[in-house]
Design a protein around this motif. Structure first.
Motif, PDB file in Angstrom:
ATOM      1  N   LEU A 145      23.550  62.767 100.987  1.00 25.05           N
ATOM      2  CA  LEU A 145      23.467  64.161 101.428  1.00 25.05           C
ATOM      3  C   LEU A 145      24.599  64.987 100.831  1.00 25.05           C
ATOM      4  N   ALA A 146      25.812  64.433 100.861  1.00 26.38           N
ATOM      5  CA  ALA A 146      26.974  65.156 100.341  1.00 26.38           C
ATOM      6  C   ALA A 146      26.835  65.450  98.853  1.00 26.38           C
ATOM      7  N   ARG A 147      26.058  64.646  98.146  1.00 25.93           N
ATOM      8  CA  ARG A 147      25.865  64.843  96.711  1.00 25.93           C
ATOM      9  C   ARG A 147      24.787  65.871  96.380  1.00 25.93           C
ATOM     10  N   MET A 148      24.073  66.372  97.374  1.00 28.97           N
ATOM     11  CA  MET A 148      22.947  67.276  97.127  1.00 28.97           C
ATOM     12  C   MET A 148      23.438  68.690  96.829  1.00 28.97           C
ATOM     13  N   PRO A 149      23.077  69.250  95.677  1.00 30.32           N
ATOM     14  CA  PRO A 149      23.454  70.635  95.374  1.00 30.32           C
ATOM     15  C   PRO A 149      22.884  71.605  96.404  1.00 30.32           C
ATOM     16  N   ALA A 150      23.600  72.678  96.632  1.00 34.09           N
ATOM     17  CA  ALA A 150      23.214  73.627  97.676  1.00 34.09           C
ATOM     18  C   ALA A 150      21.902  74.335  97.371  1.00 34.09           C
ATOM     19  N   ASP A 151      21.548  74.455  96.076  1.00 33.39           N
ATOM     20  CA  ASP A 151      20.371  75.244  95.706  1.00 33.39           C
ATOM     21  C   ASP A 151      19.120  74.410  95.462  1.00 33.39           C
ATOM     22  N   CYS A 152      19.087  73.179  95.949  1.00 35.13           N
ATOM     23  CA  CYS A 152      17.904  72.329  95.754  1.00 35.13           C
ATOM     24  C   CYS A 152      16.691  72.885  96.497  1.00 35.13           C
ATOM     25  N   ASP A 153      15.513  72.577  95.958  1.00 32.41           N
ATOM     26  CA  ASP A 153      14.261  72.888  96.649  1.00 32.41           C
ATOM     27  C   ASP A 153      13.783  71.717  97.494  1.00 32.41           C
TER      28      ASP A 153
END
Length: 462
Positions: A145-153
């Motif tokens: 989760l921490a690795r997920m970019p903020a702008d993902c769909d």
């Protein structure tokens, strides 16, 4: 590189005390995985302490660290680094507008996760995220989760458990919009009274569903009604998948195609979709229906999903296929060395039985965490070996002794078999026996080390 977490966001999420400002472009807890600009979490485990590797992390390019004791590098000091990782996972979930999909089950989690990621990335290039490797536990899930970019769909997260209560904790971090259970089988059954206990523990994934979220359930599984009853406590949006005529997303027809692929016609609620599935096997066909159900529920594109599943490559340790050059020609290797339970063993042995050409060789390692029923589950593998017409079975590990005894007792089985203590012994036997045109299945629990056989045969390309 794009900033993943600003210093201000890190400080707000973890509530720690900073030595100075730094932004980061990635997150890791293994110093060997640290790249330039990454954040290093110095986690304390039962066997080691991440603080011992802080120097190495910064030598590899870390921009900062989360630590519970001061270090002579840019850092944020917290009381507990694991709690800080959880907090960063929660912060990532809170800031995203992505549709989040959680995937669990007794088998097929990683393959389904990878196929679903491929499907969503195809329709939204570069804006889909998923957990890598098998980062599916109390450390791997918040890290992913921490690795997920903020702008993902889209975000796709594999979620595993060995004991009751573990899935509940993960689900409340992930808070999925879509929750998938691939199947229920006797994996880790030594920690449960019976398979119903496993079903109940897996069904804890529904407890974290967001309001209006969708539960996706295996219609063909004997525990389907139990899973559905659990899901109905948290959502009215339920999709079933599989071969059953009553499933919402189901296989209408399937036909083996070229290069081990399968041409599938599926009914996806009110739509009909035909596509090629690059991965062979009944289990893959069934799980492709779960992928389509999740794409539909998450608002993805079904046509793109079909194209993505036609192009998927094999996964190392989970069905990857290799041509092995040997004297006189080529043998074919099926790499299922990462994991094994009774259901996945039967499915992959069955797939070996569909191979054409030369002899069929099964290198089978012990299945772990089966409790007091372990002997029965190992003994029962004689039947799929017979059905697959296996020519030579190499059985590895002490738990496989019971199957060897069964075959010695005259039970119908492979023409030849041998029992070995280690993967190294099995490799030596296999290398003596192997001929051109043979097909070899290598499958066992990861702790058996059968991946070393795959590496030896392929020159390390697995």
């Amino acid at each position: 590189m794009t900033v993943l977490w600003t210093f201000e966001d890190l400080l707000a999420a973890t509530g720690g005390t900073a030595s100075g400002p730094f932004d980061v472009t990635g997150v890791a807890f293994d110093s060997r995985e640290i790249g330039k600009g990454d954040l290093f979490f110095a986690l304390k485990g039962a066997e080691t302490d991440g603080h011992l590797f802080v120097d190495k992390a910064f030598a590899n390019g870390a921009a900062g660290a989360i630590v519970s004791q001061a270090v002579p590098y840019p850092h944020i000091l917290v009381a507990d680094t694991m709690q800080a990782l959880d907090a960063l996972g929660h912060a990532s979930r809170a800031r995203t507008k992505a549709k989040i999909i959680g995937v669990t089950g007794s088998a097929g989690k990683t393959g389904t996760k990878e196929a679903l990621f491929a499907a969503l990335d195809r329709c939204s290039p570069g804006r889909a995220h998923r957990s890598v490797k098998s980062y599916n536990n109390h450390v791997g899930v918040p890290l992913s989760l921490a690795r997920m970019p903020a702008d993902c769909d889209f975000g796709v997260f594999e979620m595993g458990m060995n004991h009751a209560g573990e899935m509940r904790a993960l689900s409340h971090i992930v808070r999925p919009d879509v929750a998938i259970i691939t199947t229920i089988a006797p994996a880790h059954i030594e920690f449960f009274k019976d398979e119903s206990g496993i079903a109940d523990a897996k069904a804890e994934i529904f407890e974290g569903l967001v309001e209006g979220g969708t539960a996706i359930l295996p219609a063909d599984n004997v525990h389907y009604l139990r899973l559905r009853a659990a899901a109905e406590q948290y959502t009215n949006a339920i999709l079933s998948f599989g071969f059953s005529a009553d499933a919402d997303v189901r296989v209408i027809d399937h036909l083996d195609s070229v290069h081990n692929s399968t041409l599938i016609t599926a009914k996806v609620c009110d739509a009909i979709l035909s596509f090629n599935l690059s991965q062979p096997g009944q289990h893959w066909i069934g799980n492709s229906m779960a992928v389509l159900a999740a794409v539909l529920a998450a608002g993805g594109d079904l046509a793109s999903a079909g194209l993505a599943m036609a192009e998927m490559g094999g996964l190392a340790g989970r069905g990857a296929r290799h041509d092995v050059a040997i004297a006189g020609g080529t043998a074919h290797l099926i790499d299922e060395s990462y994991n094994a339970n009774p259901a996945s063993m039967a499915a992959t042995i069955g797939q070996l039985g569909l191979s054409g050409g030369g002899r069929r060789i099964a290198v089978l390692g012990s299945m772990k965490e089966l409790g007091d029923k372990g002997d029965d589950y190992h003994r029962a593998l004689a039947a799929p070996l017979v059905a697959a017409k296996v020519d030579f079975a190499i059985l590895v590990g002490k738990e496989m002794a019971i199957l060897a005894d069964e075959l010695k007792a005259g039970v119908e089985g492979p023409k030849e078999f041998a029992h070995c203590a280690t993967a190294q012994e099995a490799l030596a036997l296999l290398q003596q026996y192997l001929c051109a045109s043979d097909t070899i299945l290598v499958k066992g629990s990861n702790s058996m080390g059968l991946s070393t056989i795959v590496s030896a045969l392929t020159g390390g390309e697995n």
